[in-house]
Design a protein around this motif. Structure first.
Motif, short mmCIF file in Angstrom:
data_model
loop_
_atom_site.label_atom_id
_atom_site.label_comp_id
_atom_site.label_asym_id
_atom_site.label_seq_id
_atom_site.Cartn_x
_atom_site.Cartn_y
_atom_site.Cartn_z
N ALA A 174 0.83 -1.19 0.00
CA ALA A 174 0.00 0.00 0.00
C ALA A 174 0.86 1.24 0.00
N CYS A 175 1.95 1.15 0.77
CA CYS A 175 2.84 2.30 0.80
C CYS A 175 3.35 2.60 -0.59
N ARG A 225 2.01 1.78 -3.25
CA ARG A 225 0.89 2.21 -4.07
C ARG A 225 0.65 3.72 -3.85
N GLU A 226 0.71 4.12 -2.58
CA GLU A 226 0.42 5.52 -2.28
C GLU A 226 1.59 6.44 -2.62
N GLU A 227 2.78 5.87 -2.49
CA GLU A 227 3.96 6.70 -2.73
C GLU A 227 4.18 6.82 -4.22
N ARG A 228 3.67 7.83 -4.79
CA ARG A 228 3.75 7.96 -6.24
C ARG A 228 5.18 8.26 -6.65
N PHE A 288 7.95 9.68 -9.16
CA PHE A 288 8.11 10.70 -10.19
C PHE A 288 9.57 10.68 -10.64
#
Lengths: 174, 609
Positions: free
Chosen positions: A19-20, A22-25, A27
């Motif tokens: 999840a981390c 997933r949330e940590e986009r 770039f």
């Protein structure tokens, strides 16, 4: 700790870590400093204006591009305005015909509207025109966009495009 | 899908590693032990001649006038002595200046400067200056095309233009002496702040934190307009003018090139930290103080790290620009909590001797008392309703955020308080050395927010958030409060329907002046907050009131009306409130303003008959 609970804990941790990620986009790619031209097959340029403005797909593409090219940044997500003038009302500073709106986007206007002709392909500008027209309820209802790319914020009615009658005395504003 | 996402987000919160946040600090202390027995040091009055030569009245940013002719006994008879329509119906945020027998104002874009001759009845205009300008600057001004005022020094009037010029005029004739271009509207840069002149240097900063602009403060030679130094708010130490003199109080601000390394690679180049608030100056410490704006974009997922040196305060040497200390009010800000609000400089006597303090009411909702010699936080007390943080630990200097309130892409977070304009925005407070109270015009707003990915297109907004604001607890959107900074508590407050977006003025006769967005200009009792007088103006007030003594020996109070600014732009720009996210979300909270006031732009000068 029993085997069962440690298994559960392990699963939860794995899920949490995924999840981390997933949330940590990420770039990692350097960000573009100018708007990218999207590669897509452009429709023939001879296509009549009506093909864009009476086309639900065009309007929904225009809605997406309205966010992508930061039109929404100035005119707001639903066209209420902010840094730029509102697009939901009946006032058209530089003309409200599809051709005039197209020209405004292509060439820019002196009081702050940037020119997008050099950064956006022409067919996308027509799609933007279609979306802009939809903001003030000037398109056929069956080609109107659906749920906008905007926060629902627990009050969906506020964000659905309320139909406003277009007054007859265009060009004036109270 | 939305539910699943929410579940994952909650797990993420449990796993903590996602957030890298300090553990919650205890609630903000009510005044530190240092301040408990402190007494305000009575300084000699800095001004006696009744002029108002700087936007804040003085270098300490007190907005206190030593004049006392207009008092509680006669203020009821206060009336318009003369007025002047600027002809520009946008937000008028500036403070008039009074130097000798002249009164000066600078208007919103197109940034005209008017000089009035106070020696004649009705104060006829002496001269007007219209700078050349680029109209497209209007399209990159985040929050109306405002200007916060001019500066005066040694026969020259200095001001900034929206299209990034600093201009010096001959104060007597209005003749342009120099004109220096400092920024580029094509990159989204504008200038709205009021300069401060210190030791022959004109200090100016840029705006554009919502457009991926890199913030800076620049010093110009007052005589020639040549750039003496420029200090960026982000990037390597060399650009930020951080060198051997830099001694920040807290360890998190020490290290090499933190202005670059506290960002993902290259992100500091678009990182904000613009400098559009007021500058203060302490001649004895030889330090200037100013705040830096929010990091860009608002969407924090695109810029992990503390994002130095945004949303904080710098102390610098005026001569070289070298940084002496820095403190970050809101590390890795994700709410648009600029740190630009003014610093009011006040000294106190303590058992251990004189202590030089700085009072600052931040967007994040805390009233900070700092030691301005060192940058140490002595107290930080909530002066507004806060849900985004638990408090500020004065030992570590760290704010303890509430992770659940951090916006994420694709998720809507509710009840973010204060909203993006903060518990208080730019609207400057006043300090009275008589009552020892701060008078704080401020906001009571909360918001819902959804994060979005921001796409950088030069000269267009770089925000990455959809926002919808509304009134905070109690339903009133504004408040005018008297605050005791040493006791760290509110003394009285007045609720206002709209955000109080005007500056405050305190006078020696214990009057306090401020204006409302629906156009009422008020005088209240400095001790009790009791309303003593009000006057309905033609448009909402978001300007900075000032007091002065004219050549006729009488005291006058001057203020600009003209609603606008971020909070009021709905009126002059005729925005459409059926889109709640308009004006970066402010529209939703201000739908009723157009029915309560109209656009305008008038200088009002009030006097006793």
């Amino acid at each position: 700790m029993t085997g069962r609970s440690s298994l559960l804990a392990g699963l939860a941790l794995a899920l949490a870590l995924t999840a981390c990620r997933r949330e940590e986009r990420r770039f990692s790619e350097p960000q573009v400093l100018v708007a990218r031209r999207e590669r897509a097959v452009a429709p023939p340029s001879s296509e009549p204006v009506a093909a864009f403005v009476d086309n639900a797909w065009s309007v929904s593409e225009g809605q997406r591009l309205f966010g992508w090219y930061n039109c929404a940044g100035c005119h707001s997500l639903a066209g209420g305005g902010g840094m730029g003038p509102p697009l939901r009302d009946a006032t058209w500073i530089y003309g409200g015909s599809p051709e005039e709106i197209h020209r405004t986007i292509v060439e820019g206007r002196p009081n702050g509207m940037p020119e997008f002709g050099s950064r956006v392909p022409d067919y996308q500008i027509w799609q933007l025109v279609a979306y802009v027209l939809s903001l003030s309820g000037r398109l056929r209802q069956d080609v109107e966009p659906g749920r906008p790319e905007a926060i629902a914020l627990g009050q969906p009615p506020a964000m659905t495009y309320e139909k406003k009658p277009v007054p007859a005395n265009k060009g004036t504003h109270p | 899908m939305r539910l699943l996402r929410k579940g994952i987000f909650m797990l993420c919160g449990v796993a903590l590693a996602c957030h890298r946040r300090p553990p919650p600090a205890p609630p903000a202390q009510a005044g530190s032990t240092v301040l408990r027995d402190a007494r305000v040091h009575q300084a000699a009055p800095s001004r006696v001649n009744g002029e108002w030569t700087k936007v804040a009245g003085d270098d300490q940013n007190t907005r206190y006038s030593p004049l006392a002719q207009i008092d509680a006994g006669n203020v009821a008879r206060l009336d318009v002595a003369w007025s002047f329509k600027t002809g520009i119906e946008r937000g008028h945020e500036a403070a008039p200046l009074v130097v000798g027998s002249m009164l000066y104002i600078v208007t919103p874009f197109p940034n005209r400067v008017h000089a009035f001759d106070l020696t004649h009845p009705g104060a006829p205009p002496r001269w007007t200056y219209q700078p050349p300008n680029e109209p497209r600057a209007q399209g990159v001004a985040c929050c109306d095309v405002v200007n916060r005022g001019a500066a005066y020094d040694e026969g020259r009037v200095f001001f900034n233009t929206l299209d990034d010029h600093t201009i010096a005029l001959d104060a007597a004739t209005g003749k342009e002496l120099w004109n220096t271009k400092l920024g580029d509207v094509n990159r989204g840069e504008t200038m709205t702040m009021a300069p401060l002149v210190v030791q022959g240097r004109v200090l100016v900063g840029n705006s554009g934190g919502e457009l991926g602009v890199r913030g800076w403060l620049t010093a110009l030679d007052a005589a020639t307009g040549a750039i003496v130094w420029r200090a960026y708010s982000t990037g390597p130490d060399e650009d930020v003018l951080i060198g051997s003199e830099f001694q920040p109080f807290y360890p998190q601000d020490r290290g090499k090139d933190l202005g670059a390394t506290s960002w993902p690679p290259e992100r500091w180049k678009l990182g904000g930290g613009t400098v559009w608030g007021f500058v203060s100056y302490d001649p004895e410490l030889d330090l200037i103080f100013y705040g830096t704006g929010n990091p860009g974009p608002w969407n924090g997922e695109q810029r992990t790290g503390a994002n130095k040196w945004t949303s904080g305060i710098f102390a610098r040497r005026p001569e070289t620009g070298h940084a002496v200390w820095f403190y970050q009010y809101s590390p890795h800000d994700v709410f648009d909590y600029d740190g630009v609000n003014e610093s009011v400089l006040v000294d106190v006597d303590t058992a251990a001797g004189l202590r030089r303090l700085l009072f600052h009411a931040d967007r994040n909702g805390y009233l900070y008392v700092l030691d301005r010699a060192t940058g140490e936080v002595l107290s930080a007390t909530a002066f507004g309703h806060i849900t985004t943080s638990h408090g500020v630990d004065t030992k570590t200097g760290l704010i303890a955020y509430v992770p659940e309130k951090e916006p994420h892409v694709g998720a809507t977070v509710h009840d973010i308080c204060p909203a993006s304009p903060g518990a208080k925005d730019w609207q400057p407070m006043a300090w009275s050395p008589k009552t020892h109270l701060l008078y704080i015009p401020h906001n009571n707003l909360c918001q819902d927010e959804e994060g979005m990915e921001a796409n950088y297109v030069a000269g267009t907004p770089y925000v990455g958030a959809a926002v919808k604001m509304r009134a905070g607890p109690g339903g009133k959107r504004g408040e005018f409060a008297a605050w005791d900074p040493l006791a760290a508590k509110q003394v009285w407050h007045i609720e206002e329907e709209f955000p109080v977006w005007s500056g405050a003025l305190a006078t020696a006769s214990n009057l306090v002046f401020y204006g409302t967005m629906d156009g009422r200009f008020k005088a209240v009792d400095a001790q009790s907050g009791k309303l003593l007088w009000q006057h309905q103006l033609d448009s909402g007030v978001i300007g900075q009131p000032v007091a002065f003594r004219a050549p006729d020996g009488k005291e006058y109070v001057a203020v600009l009306s003209g609603v606008g600014g971020w909070a009021g732009v709905i009126v002059p720009a005729k925005l459409d409130a059926s889109d709640p996210t308009g004006a970066l979300g402010f529209l939703n909270a201000m739908r009723d303003l157009p029915s309560r006031t109209k656009a305008g732009g008038t200088l009002y000068v009030f006097g006793l008959p």
